[in-house]
Structures are given as C-alpha cells and as structure tokens.
Scaffold this active site. Structure first.
Site, PDB file in Angstrom:
ATOM      1  N   ALA A  65       0.871  -1.186   0.000  1.00 16.87           N
ATOM      2  CA  ALA A  65       0.000   0.000   0.000  1.00 16.87           C
ATOM      3  C   ALA A  65       0.899   1.225   0.000  1.00 16.87           C
ATOM      4  O   ALA A  65       2.127   1.117   0.168  1.00 16.87           O
ATOM      5  CB  ALA A  65      -0.891  -0.020   1.231  1.00 16.87           C
ATOM      6  N   LYS A  66       0.285   2.386  -0.194  1.00 24.54           N
ATOM      7  CA  LYS A  66       1.063   3.632  -0.289  1.00 24.54           C
ATOM      8  C   LYS A  66       2.003   3.816   0.898  1.00 24.54           C
ATOM      9  O   LYS A  66       3.125   4.289   0.755  1.00 24.54           O
ATOM     10  CB  LYS A  66       0.107   4.830  -0.358  1.00 24.54           C
ATOM     11  CG  LYS A  66      -0.599   4.942  -1.688  1.00 24.54           C
ATOM     12  CD  LYS A  66      -0.725   6.420  -2.111  1.00 24.54           C
ATOM     13  CE  LYS A  66      -1.274   6.524  -3.510  1.00 24.54           C
ATOM     14  NZ  LYS A  66      -2.745   6.287  -3.551  1.00 24.54           N
ATOM     15  N   ARG A  67       1.523   3.415   2.084  1.00 29.17           N
ATOM     16  CA  ARG A  67       2.338   3.678   3.276  1.00 29.17           C
ATOM     17  C   ARG A  67       3.631   2.853   3.297  1.00 29.17           C
ATOM     18  O   ARG A  67       4.524   3.114   4.098  1.00 29.17           O
ATOM     19  CB  ARG A  67       1.518   3.449   4.548  1.00 29.17           C
ATOM     20  CG  ARG A  67       1.125   2.014   4.769  1.00 29.17           C
ATOM     21  CD  ARG A  67       0.388   1.829   6.101  1.00 29.17           C
ATOM     22  NE  ARG A  67       0.099   0.441   6.311  1.00 29.17           N
ATOM     23  CZ  ARG A  67      -0.873  -0.231   5.685  1.00 29.17           C
ATOM     24  NH1 ARG A  67      -1.641   0.370   4.820  1.00 29.17           N
ATOM     25  NH2 ARG A  67      -1.071  -1.512   5.955  1.00 29.17           N
ATOM     26  N   HIS A  68       3.753   1.867   2.428  1.00 32.22           N
ATOM     27  CA  HIS A  68       4.995   1.083   2.362  1.00 32.22           C
ATOM     28  C   HIS A  68       6.003   1.693   1.394  1.00 32.22           C
ATOM     29  O   HIS A  68       7.038   1.094   1.105  1.00 32.22           O
ATOM     30  CB  HIS A  68       4.691  -0.364   1.956  1.00 32.22           C
ATOM     31  CG  HIS A  68       3.699  -1.026   2.858  1.00 32.22           C
ATOM     32  ND1 HIS A  68       2.522  -1.552   2.401  1.00 32.22           N
ATOM     33  CD2 HIS A  68       3.704  -1.210   4.207  1.00 32.22           C
ATOM     34  CE1 HIS A  68       1.840  -2.050   3.432  1.00 32.22           C
ATOM     35  NE2 HIS A  68       2.535  -1.845   4.531  1.00 32.22           N
ATOM     36  N   GLY A  69       5.682   2.889   0.868  1.00 30.46           N
ATOM     37  CA  GLY A  69       6.584   3.557  -0.076  1.00 30.46           C
ATOM     38  C   GLY A  69       6.036   3.447  -1.486  1.00 30.46           C
ATOM     39  O   GLY A  69       5.149   2.632  -1.760  1.00 30.46           O
TER      40      GLY A  69
END
Ligand code: GLU
Length: 330
Positions: free
Chosen positions: A259-263
């Site tokens: 997801a976005k929060r993983h980069g």
C-alpha cells in the site's frame, strides 16, 4: 514449443485500477518467462470492466511501464491480433452471450441484494476472501423483470451463478499443487454480472481466456481461491480450462499487501527516479531466487534461469534492504 500438440499461450491481464507496481510486475514477469521459455505466444488483455477503482490513463500507463521493463506480447490492444478486441469493455457482447447460455440452462438467476445486505448477513469475517452469499434470491423471482420490479426505479438486478451444493472442485495448480474447495460453502452463488449489461470479472475472465485460446494462466495467488469458481464456469459453458499457476505476492514487512504507506513502488516512479529497467528486473528476479543481489539484467537474459521449482513459496517481502536498493522512501 508444443505441449500435447498445442502451442503454449499465456496472457498478461492488467486492470487499470492503479499503476503497475513491483508486486504485479513480479507476477507478470513470471507469466512472461513461463511462456517465452517454451517459445509460446503471449496475449495482453486489458481488464477494464467497470470497477470503482479504475483510473483514467492507467491502461495506457500500464502498457508503457511493461514495455519499458522489456515485456513484449504477440497480441494486444496496441498490436491487434486474431482475437481482437483485447480490451474487455469492447467485448461485452461475448459476456452477454455466455450469460444467456447460463440463464437458458437455469444456472443464472437475478438477485436484488445490495452489497450491504450481503455484508450484513455474514456469519464470519470474509473481508479478504470476498463475501459469502447465502442464496437469498435463488428461486425467488420468476424472471429478470420480476426481480427488476422488486427494486426501486433505476436499479437493475445482478445475475448470480447457481453453485452446485456440496461439490468439491479440485484442480492441480502448477505451483501450489493439488487444490480443493467446496464453492457452495466458500463463496456461495457468486456474481456473474452486476446488472443486465455489465459482466463481472469472474465471467469475463473465463469467456476471454477460452475465446483467446489461453492454455496457461500464471497470476498472483490472491486469485487462487477464485479459481474453483472459474472452473465451475468453464464446465457450465462447455469450455476447457487452462492450466493454472498461482504465485506468491509481494508483501510488506508486516506481511500486508503493498500500500502507499509502504513507499512508492510504482514502476513509473522508479523510472522517473532514474533507475534502469535492468535493476528492477534484477530485483524481481532476486526475489524469485533467479538472480544475485544487485544484479542488472534483461528479461531475455533471465529466460534460462526460469525455474518454478526454485521459486520460494513464501511471499516476497519489501524489506528495508530492498527499499534502500531501489531508493524507495517511506
Ligand atoms: N485483471 C486481474 C487483476 O489485475 C487479473 C485477472 C487474472 O489474472 O485472472 O487483478
């Protein structure tokens, strides 16, 4: 190369629901290698049926990203071919005809339940797996018209497949081995089309893979549990299923879907950051056990190293080391 007298035909089937990222690129790489290794042919099919997450421009970007990584295909929306069109929204007449065949056999029925109705009826959490449908509308309406009349003006019934009760569907997966699922207990009667016009993924993918003469499907194992439903459709439509191979996904360090929060793992972002495609292919191949750490190489150079027996069964992990190697910040 011929397998049982048939040339291997595989496919890449991106959906324009988001940008191509390291996870889907890895599954596509395995699918491409599996076909090209046996000198088979590859179809690119754009799976752009109506989906709330479809993004404008994503289809063209996915093709551009795949080309940049070094993928090629013999048939597709940009190159044409004997099974054109290669874009699902241009193929809806085929899905409607298949739906009609199922309906004529009594295997499809109209359903007026909303997603919220179905969610409210879940006895166990099914979030990851899709919803279980208890058959509320099975045998409830005389025909589509009767179901439509039960709905407020402007809303149309969906169509569901009548799943055989208690039957266990079995198949041999090219990577996961023997698989079995009782579809009536797992998902129940599943959606074929969201309304009289629009086909859903499950029906469209079966109709298209059969119509395009696909002999092997290599894809992420998030679809492993959907395969028995597809097998039921192949049988009901009198079609021969392809061989299936489901490969592990790329996950975060906590084991979650990317997801976005993983980069930012989008291929376009890595390209814009100046990474060469060989570096990305090298990393994807390292994840599969087919390249050394830090190696730069092309898909063609990887061909002789392709071997499903060395592919790890655990998901590939986007570790800090990988992020640093590719310059992905979080
Ligand atoms: N288009 C689907 C996706 O991107 C893949 C369908 C398939 O491989 O069967 O998730």
């Amino acid at each position: 190369m011929l397998e049982n007298g048939i040339r291997v035909r595989g496919r890449l089937a991106p959906s324009p629901t988001g940008a191509l990222h390291l996870g889907n690129a890895r599954s596509f790489m395995i699918a491409w290698l599996s076909v090209r290794r046996r000198a088979g042919s590859l179809v690119l099919r754009m799976e752009d049926l109506d989906h709330p997450k479809n993004k404008p421009g994503a289809a063209a970007e996915a093709l551009a990203d795949l080309r940049w990584l070094g993928f090629d295909w013999d048939e597709g929306p940009d190159v044409g071919g004997p099974h054109a069109p290669y874009t699902q929204t241009a193929r809806t007449a085929l899905y409607a005809a298949a739906l009609e065949r199922l309906r004529a056999q009594g295997l499809a029925y109209p359903c007026v339940c909303t997603r919220r109705d179905v969610e409210a009826g879940q006895s166990a959490p099914h979030a990851e797996e899709g919803l279980y449908y208890p058959g509320t509308c099975r045998g409830r309406f005389e025909d589509f018209e009767a179901a439509r009349r039960a709905l407020p003006e402007g809303r149309l019934p969906a169509w569901r497949f009548r799943v055989p009760e208690g039957e266990t569907v079995r198949f041999e997966d090219g990577f996961c081995g023997p698989c079995a699922q009782e579809v009536s207990a797992h998902s129940g009667d599943f959606v074929l089309a969201r309304d009289a016009r629009g086909a859903g993924y499950m029906l469209a993918v079966v109709v298209d893979d059969a119509a395009m003469g696909i002999t092997e499907v290599v894809r992420g194992d998030d679809l492993l549990s959907a395969t028995p439903r597809q097998m039921l459709l192949y049988r009901a439509l009198g079609l021969k299923p392809p061989a299936f191979t489901h490969v592990p996904l790329v996950v975060s360090e906590e084991g979650r879907r990317l997801a976005k929060r993983h980069g930012d793992t989008r291929i376009s972002a890595l390209r814009e950051a100046g990474l060469p495609p060989g570096k990305i292919i090298g990393l994807l191949a390292w994840w599969c056990g087919w390249a050394a750490w830090g190696e730069c190489l092309t898909l063609r150079e990887l061909l002789p190293r392709f071997d499903l027996r060395t592919l790890p069964h655990a998901p590939a992990v986007l570790t800090r080391q990988v992020r640093e190697e590719l310059g992905i910040r979080i």
